[in-house]
Design an enzyme around this catalytic site. Structure first.
Site, short mmCIF file in Angstrom:
data_model
loop_
_atom_site.label_atom_id
_atom_site.label_comp_id
_atom_site.label_asym_id
_atom_site.label_seq_id
_atom_site.Cartn_x
_atom_site.Cartn_y
_atom_site.Cartn_z
N GLN A 61 0.54 -13.36 13.90
CA GLN A 61 2.00 -13.46 13.79
C GLN A 61 2.59 -12.05 13.84
O GLN A 61 3.80 -11.88 13.89
CB GLN A 61 2.40 -14.14 12.48
CG GLN A 61 1.85 -15.54 12.34
CD GLN A 61 2.10 -16.09 10.93
OE1 GLN A 61 3.17 -16.66 10.66
NE2 GLN A 61 1.15 -15.88 10.04
N HIS A 100 4.26 -14.07 17.91
CA HIS A 100 5.65 -13.66 17.69
C HIS A 100 6.03 -12.46 18.53
O HIS A 100 7.05 -11.82 18.27
CB HIS A 100 5.88 -13.35 16.20
CG HIS A 100 5.77 -14.58 15.34
ND1 HIS A 100 5.68 -14.53 13.97
CD2 HIS A 100 5.71 -15.90 15.66
CE1 HIS A 100 5.60 -15.77 13.49
NE2 HIS A 100 5.60 -16.60 14.50
N CYS A 102 16.61 -10.32 33.96
CA CYS A 102 15.54 -10.62 34.94
C CYS A 102 14.21 -10.93 34.26
O CYS A 102 13.25 -11.35 34.92
CB CYS A 102 15.38 -9.43 35.92
SG CYS A 102 14.59 -7.98 35.20
N CYS A 114 17.22 -2.40 31.11
CA CYS A 114 16.09 -2.77 31.96
C CYS A 114 15.94 -1.73 33.07
O CYS A 114 16.92 -1.37 33.75
CB CYS A 114 16.35 -4.15 32.56
SG CYS A 114 15.14 -4.65 33.82
N CYS A 155 16.72 -3.81 36.54
CA CYS A 155 18.04 -4.33 36.98
C CYS A 155 19.18 -3.73 36.19
O CYS A 155 20.35 -4.02 36.44
CB CYS A 155 18.07 -5.86 36.87
SG CYS A 155 18.19 -6.47 35.17
N GLY A 172 -3.86 -13.01 5.27
CA GLY A 172 -2.67 -12.19 5.07
C GLY A 172 -1.37 -12.82 5.53
O GLY A 172 -0.52 -12.14 6.10
N SER A 178 1.81 -15.67 4.21
CA SER A 178 2.35 -16.48 3.10
C SER A 178 2.40 -17.95 3.47
O SER A 178 2.65 -18.81 2.63
CB SER A 178 3.75 -15.97 2.72
OG SER A 178 4.59 -16.02 3.88
N ASN A 204 -5.95 -14.01 1.07
CA ASN A 204 -4.54 -13.68 0.88
C ASN A 204 -4.31 -13.31 -0.58
O ASN A 204 -4.82 -14.00 -1.48
CB ASN A 204 -3.64 -14.88 1.25
CG ASN A 204 -2.21 -14.42 1.49
OD1 ASN A 204 -1.91 -13.76 2.48
ND2 ASN A 204 -1.32 -14.77 0.56
N1 APR Z 1 -4.76 -8.44 1.89
C1 APR Z 1 -4.54 -9.80 1.93
N2 APR Z 1 -3.31 -10.35 1.82
C2 APR Z 1 -2.26 -9.52 1.65
C3 APR Z 1 -2.41 -8.11 1.58
C4 APR Z 1 -3.73 -7.58 1.71
N3 APR Z 1 -3.97 -6.26 1.65
N4 APR Z 1 -1.16 -7.56 1.39
C5 APR Z 1 -0.28 -8.59 1.36
N5 APR Z 1 -0.94 -9.75 1.51
C6 APR Z 1 -0.38 -11.10 1.59
C7 APR Z 1 0.78 -11.36 0.65
O1 APR Z 1 0.27 -11.89 -0.56
C8 APR Z 1 1.62 -12.38 1.44
O2 APR Z 1 1.34 -13.71 1.02
O3 APR Z 1 0.15 -11.23 2.90
C9 APR Z 1 1.18 -12.21 2.89
C10 APR Z 1 2.30 -11.71 3.79
O4 APR Z 1 3.27 -12.72 3.84
P1 APR Z 1 4.64 -12.43 4.63
O5 APR Z 1 5.17 -11.11 4.19
O6 APR Z 1 5.48 -13.66 4.47
O7 APR Z 1 4.22 -12.26 6.14
P2 APR Z 1 3.83 -13.39 7.18
O8 APR Z 1 3.22 -14.56 6.49
O9 APR Z 1 3.04 -12.74 8.25
O10 APR Z 1 5.27 -13.82 7.77
C11 APR Z 1 5.26 -14.76 8.82
O11 APR Z 1 7.66 -14.53 9.03
O12 APR Z 1 9.43 -13.09 8.94
C12 APR Z 1 8.62 -13.80 9.81
O13 APR Z 1 8.08 -13.33 12.04
C13 APR Z 1 7.87 -12.88 10.73
O14 APR Z 1 5.58 -13.02 11.49
C14 APR Z 1 6.41 -13.08 10.36
C15 APR Z 1 6.43 -14.47 9.73
#
Ligand code: APR
Length: 250
Positions: free
Chosen positions: A104, A122, A133, A151, A154, A191, A193, A217
């Site tokens: 992501q 993403h 274009c 661009c 264009c 990593g 949420s 996570n």
């Molecule tokens: N190791 C493991 N997990 C980690 C670490 C680490 N060192 N540091 C942070 N985290 C975890 C946090 O606990 C959190 O749950 O990574 C997660 C990050 O969550 P978000 O900040 O919500 O990021 P993500 O899940 O990638 O967001 C998804 O939301 O805003 C949009 O497009 C954006 O791609 C993004 C999407």
């Protein structure tokens, strides 16, 4: 043996016996590289409002403001280097028959670590897409000259080649991910949420296909109760233990 060591051993066995592994990563895998996440205490969404900066409506309302934010993010990421978590996944790709790596993240750190087959759900912070274009330019200029950039083909306004809230992800990308989940022997979710679709449902899809799911996570996630192994440790510390010769927990 600690609980984490036990989980690492279980996860390692699942991965070693697999020929096809699916990995989904989120901002957490890059946080040890100094790249801000979105929803943690220091997360981007604590200080910025996504609906003002990461939607097509926001862009067309004020392209310069949105580009100022992306220019700031590009500057914040420009010196970021892959961490041991990224490198471990690049090594896994070399050691496995088939690794489907879906991210992501838009920071490009998986590729910088040597992963060659990365599905960027993403988009990518270092690409500018023409709003007319459709030409996509790789651009690593920090700071960008003119905002919004034009661009080179264009002359029309360029936009970040990323997926904004309210925008759809290509169905062909989602189909290929679902196919990979059907075919794999194990899925890792690292990593993230787990609150933004369609990525948030991918672990559920794997469970419905009776695949073991390993989550690494730091914070709790909505679907963790469905998963087989949940490791609440840093991905930069755990991933090297799962599939590289370096096998000692620090
Ligand atoms: N190791 C493991 N997990 C980690 C670490 C680490 N060192 N540091 C942070 N985290 C975890 C946090 O606990 C959190 O749950 O990574 C997660 C990050 O969550 P978000 O900040 O919500 O990021 P993500 O899940 O990638 O967001 C998804 O939301 O805003 C949009 O497009 C954006 O791609 C993004 C999407």
């Amino acid at each position: 043996m600690t609980e984490t060591e036990e989980k690492v051993n279980q996860a390692r066995e699942l991965i070693e016996s697999a020929s096809h592994v699916v990995v989904l990563t989120g901002a957490g895998i890059s946080s040890e590289s100094g790249v801000p996440t979105f929803r943690g205490q220091e997360g981007l969404w604590q200080n910025f409002r996504p609906e003002e900066l990461a939607t097509p409506e926001a862009f067309w309302k004020d392209p310069k403001l949105v580009w100022e934010w992306y220019d700031w993010r590009r500057n914040a990421v420009k010196d970021a280097k892959p961490n041991p978590g990224h490198y471990a996944l690049a090594e896994l790709e070399n050691n496995l028959e088939n690794l489907t790596l879906i991210t992501q993240n838009i920071d490009g750190l998986h590729q910088m670590a040597g992963s060659s087959n990365v599905t960027e759900m993403h988009g990518n912070l270092w690409q500018i897409r023409c709003t007319k274009c459709g030409d996509i330019e790789q651009n690593f200029e920090v700071p960008l000259g003119e905002l919004p950039p034009r661009c080179k083909k264009c002359g029309e306004i360029g936009r970040p080649n990323v997926v904004w809230f309210g925008e759809m992800i290509e169905m062909s990308l989602i189909d290929s991910v679902l196919k990979a989940i059907e075919e794999c022997q194990v899925m890792l979710i690292i990593g993230t949420s787990g609150v933004v679709e369609p990525a948030a449902s991918m672990g559920l899809v794997a469970k419905q296909a009776n695949k073991p799911v390993i989550e690494i996570n730091l914070d709790e996630t909505p679907s963790a109760g469905l998963y087989d192994i949940v490791i609440r440790e840093k991905s930069g510390e755990i991933l090297p233990l799962l599939f590289t010769s370096n096998r000692t927990l620090s």
